[in-house]
Motif scaffolding. Structure first.
Motif, PDB file in Angstrom:
ATOM      1  N   THR A 103     -18.723 -19.860   8.676  1.00  0.00           N
ATOM      2  CA  THR A 103     -17.850 -20.825   9.340  1.00  0.00           C
ATOM      3  C   THR A 103     -17.886 -20.583  10.844  1.00  0.00           C
ATOM      4  O   THR A 103     -18.311 -19.522  11.313  1.00  0.00           O
ATOM      5  N   ARG A 104     -17.384 -21.565  11.566  1.00  0.00           N
ATOM      6  CA  ARG A 104     -17.323 -21.413  13.025  1.00  0.00           C
ATOM      7  C   ARG A 104     -16.370 -20.286  13.421  1.00  0.00           C
ATOM      8  O   ARG A 104     -16.587 -19.624  14.448  1.00  0.00           O
ATOM      9  N   ASP A 128     -17.150 -17.552  16.084  1.00  0.00           N
ATOM     10  CA  ASP A 128     -16.253 -17.369  17.237  1.00  0.00           C
ATOM     11  C   ASP A 128     -15.920 -15.898  17.428  1.00  0.00           C
ATOM     12  O   ASP A 128     -15.948 -15.372  18.551  1.00  0.00           O
ATOM     13  N   LEU A 158     -25.135 -24.384  11.817  1.00  0.00           N
ATOM     14  CA  LEU A 158     -23.763 -23.904  11.938  1.00  0.00           C
ATOM     15  C   LEU A 158     -23.505 -23.635  13.405  1.00  0.00           C
ATOM     16  O   LEU A 158     -24.321 -22.988  14.074  1.00  0.00           O
ATOM     17  N   VAL A 159     -22.389 -24.166  13.928  1.00  0.00           N
ATOM     18  CA  VAL A 159     -22.082 -24.008  15.348  1.00  0.00           C
ATOM     19  C   VAL A 159     -20.675 -23.452  15.518  1.00  0.00           C
ATOM     20  O   VAL A 159     -19.831 -23.560  14.628  1.00  0.00           O
ATOM     21  N   SER A 160     -20.447 -22.876  16.668  1.00  0.00           N
ATOM     22  CA  SER A 160     -19.128 -22.317  16.982  1.00  0.00           C
ATOM     23  C   SER A 160     -18.190 -23.415  17.457  1.00  0.00           C
ATOM     24  O   SER A 160     -18.598 -24.548  17.743  1.00  0.00           O
ATOM     25  N   SER A 161     -16.913 -23.053  17.577  1.00  0.00           N
ATOM     26  CA  SER A 161     -15.899 -24.024  18.018  1.00  0.00           C
ATOM     27  C   SER A 161     -16.191 -24.541  19.418  1.00  0.00           C
ATOM     28  O   SER A 161     -15.956 -25.720  19.716  1.00  0.00           O
ATOM     29  N   LEU A 215     -18.589 -27.480  19.255  1.00  0.00           N
ATOM     30  CA  LEU A 215     -17.940 -28.713  18.786  1.00  0.00           C
ATOM     31  C   LEU A 215     -17.099 -29.338  19.892  1.00  0.00           C
ATOM     32  O   LEU A 215     -17.137 -30.559  20.107  1.00  0.00           O
ATOM     33  N   GLU A 224     -11.504 -31.769  15.300  1.00  0.00           N
ATOM     34  CA  GLU A 224     -11.238 -30.905  14.147  1.00  0.00           C
ATOM     35  C   GLU A 224     -11.407 -31.644  12.820  1.00  0.00           C
ATOM     36  O   GLU A 224     -11.745 -31.029  11.808  1.00  0.00           O
ATOM     37  N   TYR A 242     -20.470 -33.433   7.938  1.00  0.00           N
ATOM     38  CA  TYR A 242     -19.943 -32.146   8.380  1.00  0.00           C
ATOM     39  C   TYR A 242     -19.441 -31.347   7.176  1.00  0.00           C
ATOM     40  O   TYR A 242     -18.965 -31.911   6.189  1.00  0.00           O
ATOM     41  N   SER A 250     -15.689 -27.015   9.332  1.00  0.00           N
ATOM     42  CA  SER A 250     -16.026 -25.591   9.220  1.00  0.00           C
ATOM     43  C   SER A 250     -17.015 -25.140  10.283  1.00  0.00           C
ATOM     44  O   SER A 250     -17.196 -23.940  10.488  1.00  0.00           O
ATOM     45  N   GLY A 251     -17.677 -26.096  10.931  1.00  0.00           N
ATOM     46  CA  GLY A 251     -18.748 -25.776  11.868  1.00  0.00           C
ATOM     47  C   GLY A 251     -20.130 -26.034  11.306  1.00  0.00           C
ATOM     48  O   GLY A 251     -21.120 -25.982  12.028  1.00  0.00           O
TER      49      GLY A 251
END
Length: 449
Positions: A144-145, A149, A168-171, A174, A181, A191, A201-202
């Motif tokens: 998950t992001r 993070d 998969l990316v971090s917050s 996004l 969100e 997503y 979730s990222g």
């Protein structure tokens, strides 16, 4: 080796210049030249004028093509082959950021987090991180992001699966992309969400990933983007590739054409439009129209749609259920009516469709039959990219409709994954190659790189 070698060598054997034709300005002598002509597979020499081959054959015959001041290059017995065409590539600016060094193609998610922490410690303050991982890590429930993070200290992080279909990316990523969100899925993609919620979730899949990475790549400085194109060309030339067909997901069509003009390429390029919209939408949102031949070595032709996923993440759309995960059939990226709309658009502009599973290929064939059948489609030579699931019962219809298959040899390296995903009777018929040639279906190869 000149860029037009493939087409010329495929049609020329020993030939003498007509008396009215200008002489050659370059002779390649004393080589072992593969001509791709079954009647004359090997020759000793080549005569070239400008960008065209004017003769291939024995040295004495080719020498007669020489003009005054001709340049002679002694090959010293080296092998010369036709320039290779990479029929399926994905080229563009590299994502910005410090690379995340993971070991192997399928690291665990714990290994990925350790590599993220290491990269974050070495990166400039506030700098972004990027990495390529496998489906093992991305399918981990902990992927998950929030985990990114914590490991990256809040930095922007982009992880892409080596298949190119998931990430998969971090917050921070996004937020920078304006993805909220609880954003709704974009056309053709979706997503991931935290279990039991609508909170992202990222994880990004299919067009959701490509829309985001296109935005990031569009922000790469022009000088760096040009260097990335040059690096690709040099690597391609080392493999004997002299022309490339680019599925332009990295940048919008007009932006990629501008980049190639700045790069002044030495390869021949075909730029294929890669829309990020619903196929039924009138405007493809690819910027202003560009000429079919914007620069001497660049052609803009064709439109590409990705209709399903891959077997790696069990999203190739199949008629038979997967063995693992049991009971799943894969997933199409567009509704059937949207697939029909994509095919309906395939008129004068060539149409290319990523279609891996047999169910989506059957749907494409049914749509072509509905929209005019053989008389309409055979001359248009619709391309199916990959075509792993072109099963025996579909082959004759594909041949009669004039379908061309472009396969990627790199896909043959994941036999262990396919044997796990598919039941034995399906696996035995998956990924046809020689049988397609025997059936009369035109076949080309691409790197998918």
């Amino acid at each position: 080796m000149k860029a037009g070698l493939l087409a010329a060598l495929a049609t020329l054997a020993v030939a003498a210049r007509g008396s009215a034709a200008p002489p050659a300005d370059l002779l390649l002598l004393n080589g072992k030249v593969f001509t791709a002509d079954p009647a004359h597979p090997w020759a000793q020499a080549i005569a070239i004028r400008g960008e065209r081959i004017v003769a291939v054959g024995e040295r004495a015959a080719v020498e007669r093509e020489a003009g005054r001041g001709v340049r002679r290059l002694d090959l010293g017995g080296r092998v010369v082959i036709p320039g290779i065409n990479d029929a399926h590539a994905h080229v563009g600016p590299e994502l910005p950021g410090t690379p995340i060094a993971v070991k192997g193609m399928e690291p665990s998610f714990d290994d990925v987090l350790a590599a993220v922490r290491e990269a974050a410690a070495a990166a400039p303050a506030g700098g972004s991180l990027k990495g390529e991982v496998g489906w093992t890590a991305l399918s981990d429930p902990r992927a998950t992001r929030a985990a990114l993070d914590e490991a990256a200290g809040g930095r922007p992080v982009v992880l892409e699966c080596w298949t190119g279909h998931d990430g998969l990316v971090s917050s921070a990523v996004l937020r920078a992309a304006g993805i909220g969100e609880e954003s709704w899925n974009p056309p053709g993609g979706f997503y991931g969400h935290l279990t039991g919620t609508r909170t992202l979730s990222g994880a990004l899949h299919e067009y959701a990933l490509w829309r985001l990475t296109r935005r990031l790549r569009s922000e790469v400085p022009a000088e760096q983007a040009v260097r990335d194109v040059h690096a690709f060309e040099q690597q391609a030339l080392r493999f004997g590739i002299t022309s490339v067909q680019d599925m332009s997901n990295a940048l919008r069509r007009d932006a990629f054409v501008r980049l190639l003009a700045q790069a002044r390429p030495i390869l021949r390029w075909r730029v294929i439009t890669f829309p990020m919209v619903e196929p039924s939408q009138p405007d493809l949102d690819e910027g202003p129209e560009v000429p079919a031949h914007p620069t001497p070595l660049v052609t803009v032709s064709g439109t590409k749609w990705i209709l399903d996923g891959t077997p790696v993440e069990a999203r190739a759309l199949m008629r038979d259920a997967y063995a693992d995960p049991a009971g799943r059939y894969g997933q199409g990226n567009f509704r059937p009516e949207a697939v029909l709309a994509a095919i309906r658009r395939g008129g004068a502009d060539p149409l290319l469709l990523h279609a891996v599973g047999d169910r989506i290929i059957a749907q494409v064939i049914a749509s072509m039959q509905q929209l005019g059948g053989e008389a309409t489609w055979r001359p248009r030579r619709l391309r199916i990219e990959h075509g792993d699931g072109l099963m025996p019962d579909l082959v004759d219809s594909a041949r009669r409709l004039g379908i061309v298959v472009v396969q990627n040899p790199s896909h043959f390296t994941i036999g262990d994954v396919l044997s796990r995903r598919y039941k034995p009777e399906v696996r035995a018929r998956f990924q046809p190659l020689r049988s397609l040639i025997a059936a009369g279906i035109p076949l080309a190869l691409g790197s998918d790189g």
